[in-house]
Design a protein around this motif. Sequence first.
Motif, PDB file in Angstrom:
ATOM      1  N   THR A  70       0.812  -1.219   0.000  1.00 16.09           N
ATOM      2  CA  THR A  70       0.000   0.000   0.000  1.00 16.09           C
ATOM      3  C   THR A  70       0.845   1.268   0.000  1.00 16.09           C
ATOM      4  O   THR A  70       0.437   2.288  -0.532  1.00 16.09           O
ATOM      5  CB  THR A  70      -0.901   0.040   1.247  1.00 16.09           C
ATOM      6  N   GLY A  71       2.019   1.212   0.639  1.00 18.48           N
ATOM      7  CA  GLY A  71       2.826   2.415   0.785  1.00 18.48           C
ATOM      8  C   GLY A  71       2.269   3.379   1.806  1.00 18.48           C
ATOM      9  O   GLY A  71       2.758   4.492   1.962  1.00 18.48           O
ATOM     10  N   LEU A  72       1.234   2.963   2.531  1.00 21.55           N
ATOM     11  CA  LEU A  72       0.575   3.794   3.537  1.00 21.55           C
ATOM     12  C   LEU A  72       0.787   3.177   4.907  1.00 21.55           C
ATOM     13  O   LEU A  72       0.350   2.053   5.160  1.00 21.55           O
ATOM     14  CB  LEU A  72      -0.923   3.909   3.238  1.00 21.55           C
ATOM     15  N   PHE A  97       0.527  -8.469   6.492  1.00 20.10           N
ATOM     16  CA  PHE A  97       0.418  -7.264   7.317  1.00 20.10           C
ATOM     17  C   PHE A  97       1.322  -6.153   6.777  1.00 20.10           C
ATOM     18  O   PHE A  97       0.932  -4.978   6.721  1.00 20.10           O
ATOM     19  CB  PHE A  97       0.779  -7.565   8.769  1.00 20.10           C
ATOM     20  N   LEU A  98       2.534  -6.517   6.360  1.00 25.76           N
ATOM     21  CA  LEU A  98       3.450  -5.526   5.792  1.00 25.76           C
ATOM     22  C   LEU A  98       2.899  -4.953   4.487  1.00 25.76           C
ATOM     23  O   LEU A  98       2.967  -3.733   4.255  1.00 25.76           O
ATOM     24  CB  LEU A  98       4.821  -6.152   5.559  1.00 25.76           C
ATOM     25  N   LEU A  99       2.368  -5.793   3.631  1.00 27.37           N
ATOM     26  CA  LEU A  99       1.762  -5.320   2.392  1.00 27.37           C
ATOM     27  C   LEU A  99       0.650  -4.317   2.671  1.00 27.37           C
ATOM     28  O   LEU A  99       0.426  -3.390   1.886  1.00 27.37           O
ATOM     29  CB  LEU A  99       1.192  -6.501   1.596  1.00 27.37           C
ATOM     30  N   SER A 100      -0.028  -4.488   3.805  1.00 24.71           N
ATOM     31  CA  SER A 100      -1.176  -3.648   4.150  1.00 24.71           C
ATOM     32  C   SER A 100      -0.780  -2.405   4.926  1.00 24.71           C
ATOM     33  O   SER A 100      -1.655  -1.623   5.326  1.00 24.71           O
ATOM     34  CB  SER A 100      -2.184  -4.473   4.953  1.00 24.71           C
ATOM     35  N   LEU A 342      -8.090  -7.418   8.224  1.00 19.86           N
ATOM     36  CA  LEU A 342      -7.594  -6.127   7.751  1.00 19.86           C
ATOM     37  C   LEU A 342      -8.689  -5.066   7.789  1.00 19.86           C
ATOM     38  O   LEU A 342      -8.438  -3.916   8.148  1.00 19.86           O
ATOM     39  CB  LEU A 342      -7.010  -6.275   6.351  1.00 19.86           C
ATOM     40  N   ALA A 343      -9.922  -5.450   7.416  1.00 21.60           N
ATOM     41  CA  ALA A 343     -11.034  -4.494   7.469  1.00 21.60           C
ATOM     42  C   ALA A 343     -11.296  -4.048   8.901  1.00 21.60           C
ATOM     43  O   ALA A 343     -11.599  -2.876   9.158  1.00 21.60           O
ATOM     44  CB  ALA A 343     -12.288  -5.123   6.869  1.00 21.60           C
ATOM     45  N   PHE A 344     -11.167  -4.973   9.843  1.00 20.53           N
ATOM     46  CA  PHE A 344     -11.378  -4.654  11.250  1.00 20.53           C
ATOM     47  C   PHE A 344     -10.328  -3.678  11.761  1.00 20.53           C
ATOM     48  O   PHE A 344     -10.642  -2.677  12.413  1.00 20.53           O
ATOM     49  CB  PHE A 344     -11.347  -5.948  12.069  1.00 20.53           C
TER      50      PHE A 344
END
Length: 353
Positions: A70-72, A97-100, A342-344
């Motif tokens: 995501t870079g966020l 988790f890192l990707l997100s 992830l949505a949570f």
Amino acid sequence: MNVNLIDENRYADEMREKVLPALAQCRAEGWMTPAESDGLAALPGRSAGKLHYVCYDAAKFDALREDGATGLFRGAVVISHGFTEFAKKYSELIWYFLLSGYSVCLMEHRGHGHSARDVDDDWLVWIDDWHRYVADLAKFAGTIGKQYADGQPLNLFCHSMGGGIGAAVLEQHPTLFDKAVLSCPMIAPATGVPNWLARVLAEVMCGVGLGRHAVFGQGPFTPEFKPEEHVGASQPRVRWFHECRCEDECCQTNAAAFEWVRQALRLSHAVLKPAACENIETPILLFQAGRDIWVLNEPQNRFVTNVKNGGGDIRLVRFPDSLHEIFSMPNDTLHPYLTQILAFYESSEIASL
């Protein structure tokens, strides 16, 4: 949020060629002095050793420009692992988790992985007091976890034994975490007999000096992989978990001591107390597996009810066909599981899910 899952048909190759090299470039390793807490005895000799942890920095990961990142930056996730588990087993989940956008921090609980041990047989898990697990996790989250969150949300992800420990931390430190996921938490272990009887047996065995002996029917780790023990799981995933254990003797814990059973049952009794559940302020998402043979579903239901009755914010999601390790299931189960986690973490209110 949607994350592209690893191809199960190329699982081992993708872990070796893509995931592990990327994780190595943003990984830091350290050792934490065990927590000191009122009521806990001092740790003598070998037991005074430190607790091993690994952390993964989201900013360093984003600099790798991995596809799908995501870079966020969204904060940090502290992982509390299960009985006989170890840090490397969570590599795939850490990758997601890192990707997100989350940094990730994982401390190997006492008696596990490369952390301090209290018994000579390294395949045996022993603990003198369940409060020690709780104090250590709270210290780790409040120091290393907070550092990696860097002012952003600090979230918790727990599995099995780590979920029982996590539930106790949420009760005793209600403002430590912003969100918590309890995945098949050990609110009560499945002992093979009624837990009231297991409690009596454990008390007797510990009372006659056998607290450091393995419980009946359990023993050292064996390198033979037995696919029949994982029917329904993603075979590439569970085979990779097993190979990780074979590669590192520190990851071959395999049996419970009678004292561990006694402490697990005492932990269960404590976390289910309505007065303790009333202390919880952290929003919780609890996952339950319908085919769980390691922890009991009904105490999880009671925990959810007690937290709700105490005014807490908690939601239960049941995967009726899943085994205990939902993160070991095939992609068609893992995808909705991970998507909801992830949505949570990203939602402002649990009710919005």
